[in-house]
Design a protein around this motif. Structure first.
Motif, PDB file in Angstrom:
ATOM      1  N   TRP A 276       0.829  -1.200   0.000  1.00 55.24           N
ATOM      2  CA  TRP A 276       0.000   0.000   0.000  1.00 55.24           C
ATOM      3  C   TRP A 276       0.870   1.258   0.000  1.00 55.24           C
ATOM      4  O   TRP A 276       0.613   2.209  -0.721  1.00 55.24           O
ATOM      5  CB  TRP A 276      -0.944   0.009   1.189  1.00 55.24           C
ATOM      6  N   ILE A 277       1.918   1.259   0.787  1.00 50.84           N
ATOM      7  CA  ILE A 277       2.792   2.429   0.867  1.00 50.84           C
ATOM      8  C   ILE A 277       3.551   2.612  -0.444  1.00 50.84           C
ATOM      9  O   ILE A 277       3.722   3.739  -0.919  1.00 50.84           O
ATOM     10  CB  ILE A 277       3.724   2.314   2.084  1.00 50.84           C
ATOM     11  N   LEU A 278       3.977   1.525  -1.052  1.00 55.33           N
ATOM     12  CA  LEU A 278       4.669   1.626  -2.341  1.00 55.33           C
ATOM     13  C   LEU A 278       3.734   2.142  -3.432  1.00 55.33           C
ATOM     14  O   LEU A 278       4.136   2.945  -4.278  1.00 55.33           O
ATOM     15  CB  LEU A 278       5.249   0.270  -2.737  1.00 55.33           C
ATOM     16  N   LEU A 279       2.483   1.712  -3.402  1.00 49.71           N
ATOM     17  CA  LEU A 279       1.523   2.151  -4.423  1.00 49.71           C
ATOM     18  C   LEU A 279       1.009   3.576  -4.196  1.00 49.71           C
ATOM     19  O   LEU A 279       0.473   4.185  -5.114  1.00 49.71           O
ATOM     20  CB  LEU A 279       0.341   1.187  -4.483  1.00 49.71           C
ATOM     21  N   SER A 280       1.178   4.100  -2.992  1.00 44.31           N
ATOM     22  CA  SER A 280       0.662   5.447  -2.730  1.00 44.31           C
ATOM     23  C   SER A 280       1.372   6.505  -3.562  1.00 44.31           C
ATOM     24  O   SER A 280       0.838   7.596  -3.748  1.00 44.31           O
ATOM     25  CB  SER A 280       0.771   5.786  -1.238  1.00 44.31           C
ATOM     26  N   GLY A 281       2.535   6.185  -4.101  1.00 44.45           N
ATOM     27  CA  GLY A 281       3.228   7.124  -4.986  1.00 44.45           C
ATOM     28  C   GLY A 281       2.640   7.190  -6.378  1.00 44.45           C
ATOM     29  O   GLY A 281       3.060   8.006  -7.192  1.00 44.45           O
ATOM     30  N   THR A 282       1.653   6.338  -6.665  1.00 49.95           N
ATOM     31  CA  THR A 282       1.020   6.346  -7.987  1.00 49.95           C
ATOM     32  C   THR A 282      -0.381   6.944  -7.961  1.00 49.95           C
ATOM     33  O   THR A 282      -0.983   7.117  -9.017  1.00 49.95           O
ATOM     34  CB  THR A 282       0.924   4.914  -8.555  1.00 49.95           C
ATOM     35  N   ILE A 283      -0.898   7.242  -6.782  1.00 53.38           N
ATOM     36  CA  ILE A 283      -2.249   7.797  -6.646  1.00 53.38           C
ATOM     37  C   ILE A 283      -2.112   9.269  -6.261  1.00 53.38           C
ATOM     38  O   ILE A 283      -1.511   9.576  -5.224  1.00 53.38           O
ATOM     39  CB  ILE A 283      -3.049   7.038  -5.572  1.00 53.38           C
ATOM     40  N   PRO A 284      -2.629  10.178  -7.083  1.00 52.82           N
ATOM     41  CA  PRO A 284      -2.475  11.605  -6.755  1.00 52.82           C
ATOM     42  C   PRO A 284      -2.998  11.926  -5.353  1.00 52.82           C
ATOM     43  O   PRO A 284      -4.079  11.487  -4.959  1.00 52.82           O
ATOM     44  CB  PRO A 284      -3.309  12.310  -7.823  1.00 52.82           C
ATOM     45  N   THR A 285      -2.234  12.649  -4.605  1.00 59.28           N
ATOM     46  CA  THR A 285      -2.459  13.132  -3.230  1.00 59.28           C
ATOM     47  C   THR A 285      -2.400  12.031  -2.164  1.00 59.28           C
ATOM     48  O   THR A 285      -2.366  12.347  -0.992  1.00 59.28           O
ATOM     49  CB  THR A 285      -3.777  13.916  -3.063  1.00 59.28           C
ATOM     50  N   ALA A 286      -2.371  10.753  -2.532  1.00 61.49           N
ATOM     51  CA  ALA A 286      -2.350   9.689  -1.522  1.00 61.49           C
ATOM     52  C   ALA A 286      -1.056   9.711  -0.718  1.00 61.49           C
ATOM     53  O   ALA A 286      -1.071   9.458   0.486  1.00 61.49           O
ATOM     54  CB  ALA A 286      -2.538   8.329  -2.172  1.00 61.49           C
ATOM     55  N   ALA A 287       0.051  10.015  -1.365  1.00 64.16           N
ATOM     56  CA  ALA A 287       1.342   9.985  -0.676  1.00 64.16           C
ATOM     57  C   ALA A 287       1.400  11.019   0.451  1.00 64.16           C
ATOM     58  O   ALA A 287       2.085  10.800   1.451  1.00 64.16           O
ATOM     59  CB  ALA A 287       2.483  10.221  -1.660  1.00 64.16           C
ATOM     60  N   PHE A 288       0.692  12.127   0.311  1.00 69.15           N
ATOM     61  CA  PHE A 288       0.682  13.129   1.378  1.00 69.15           C
ATOM     62  C   PHE A 288       0.072  12.550   2.657  1.00 69.15           C
ATOM     63  O   PHE A 288       0.611  12.726   3.747  1.00 69.15           O
ATOM     64  CB  PHE A 288      -0.120  14.373   0.970  1.00 69.15           C
ATOM     65  N   PHE A 289      -1.043  11.848   2.512  1.00 67.76           N
ATOM     66  CA  PHE A 289      -1.736  11.294   3.663  1.00 67.76           C
ATOM     67  C   PHE A 289      -1.016  10.074   4.227  1.00 67.76           C
ATOM     68  O   PHE A 289      -0.911   9.913   5.445  1.00 67.76           O
ATOM     69  CB  PHE A 289      -3.175  10.938   3.292  1.00 67.76           C
ATOM     70  N   VAL A 290      -0.525   9.230   3.352  1.00 65.83           N
ATOM     71  CA  VAL A 290       0.181   8.033   3.791  1.00 65.83           C
ATOM     72  C   VAL A 290       1.474   8.420   4.501  1.00 65.83           C
ATOM     73  O   VAL A 290       1.826   7.833   5.530  1.00 65.83           O
ATOM     74  CB  VAL A 290       0.451   7.091   2.595  1.00 65.83           C
ATOM     75  N   GLU A 291       2.173   9.417   3.980  1.00 65.11           N
ATOM     76  CA  GLU A 291       3.431   9.857   4.599  1.00 65.11           C
ATOM     77  C   GLU A 291       3.196  10.328   6.025  1.00 65.11           C
ATOM     78  O   GLU A 291       3.964  10.002   6.935  1.00 65.11           O
ATOM     79  CB  GLU A 291       4.065  10.977   3.771  1.00 65.11           C
ATOM     80  N   ARG A 292       2.153  11.091   6.232  1.00 65.78           N
ATOM     81  CA  ARG A 292       1.860  11.604   7.572  1.00 65.78           C
ATOM     82  C   ARG A 292       1.558  10.464   8.547  1.00 65.78           C
ATOM     83  O   ARG A 292       2.029  10.448   9.678  1.00 65.78           O
ATOM     84  CB  ARG A 292       0.691  12.574   7.506  1.00 65.78           C
ATOM     85  N   LYS A 293       0.781   9.485   8.086  1.00 65.80           N
ATOM     86  CA  LYS A 293       0.450   8.343   8.937  1.00 65.80           C
ATOM     87  C   LYS A 293       1.689   7.509   9.237  1.00 65.80           C
ATOM     88  O   LYS A 293       1.900   7.074  10.378  1.00 65.80           O
ATOM     89  CB  LYS A 293      -0.613   7.483   8.243  1.00 65.80           C
ATOM     90  N   VAL A 294       2.522   7.291   8.233  1.00 68.43           N
ATOM     91  CA  VAL A 294       3.743   6.510   8.420  1.00 68.43           C
ATOM     92  C   VAL A 294       4.687   7.214   9.393  1.00 68.43           C
ATOM     93  O   VAL A 294       5.275   6.582  10.263  1.00 68.43           O
ATOM     94  CB  VAL A 294       4.437   6.266   7.057  1.00 68.43           C
ATOM     95  N   ALA A 295       4.822   8.523   9.258  1.00 70.74           N
ATOM     96  CA  ALA A 295       5.725   9.270  10.143  1.00 70.74           C
ATOM     97  C   ALA A 295       5.290   9.147  11.599  1.00 70.74           C
ATOM     98  O   ALA A 295       6.130   8.953  12.486  1.00 70.74           O
ATOM     99  CB  ALA A 295       5.772  10.734   9.719  1.00 70.74           C
TER     100      ALA A 295
END
Length: 110
Positions: free
Chosen positions: A74-93
């Motif tokens: 899921w984290i690897l794929l979040s770089g392919t979905i517009p704006t998903a990486a912003f939200f995933v990054e915050r949760k991961v941090a």
């Protein structure tokens, strides 16, 4: 885990997310307004290279944090979905922050 592992991931998550948004805007210009074909090509190539770097850093973080395969995917794929990486990054941090061990030497009290 060192804090630099999380920092590298966070920087590449933001860079990849921003480049993906720029690429989406370029695609709209290219296919919607028939302009910017050269810019779209350059942005798509840059995003592709940056996404590969993002994959390496996210996989490194995931292996050190001992994530399950599904979570890592899921984290690897979040770089392919517009704006998903912003939200995933915050949760991961927030999730990885307690795992970080500072390498600062302990000071001896006299």
């Amino acid at each position: 885990m060192k804090s630099s592992v999380l920092t590298r991931y966070r920087v590449m998550a933001y860079v990849t997310a921003v480049m993906l948004l720029v690429l989406c805007a370029c695609m709209v210009a290219k296919y919607g307004f028939k302009t910017g074909e050269d810019v779209t090509f350059m942005v798509s190539q840059a995003h592709g290279i940056l996404y590969i770097i993002y994959l390496v850093f996210a996989f490194d973080l995931g292996s050190k944090a001992r994530w399950s395969f599904g979570k890592l995917l899921w984290i690897l794929l979040s770089g392919t979905i517009p704006t998903a990486a912003f939200f995933v990054e915050r949760k991961v941090a927030r999730e990885v922050q307690p795992l970080i061990v500072d390498a600062a030497p302990a000071t001896a009290k006299a």
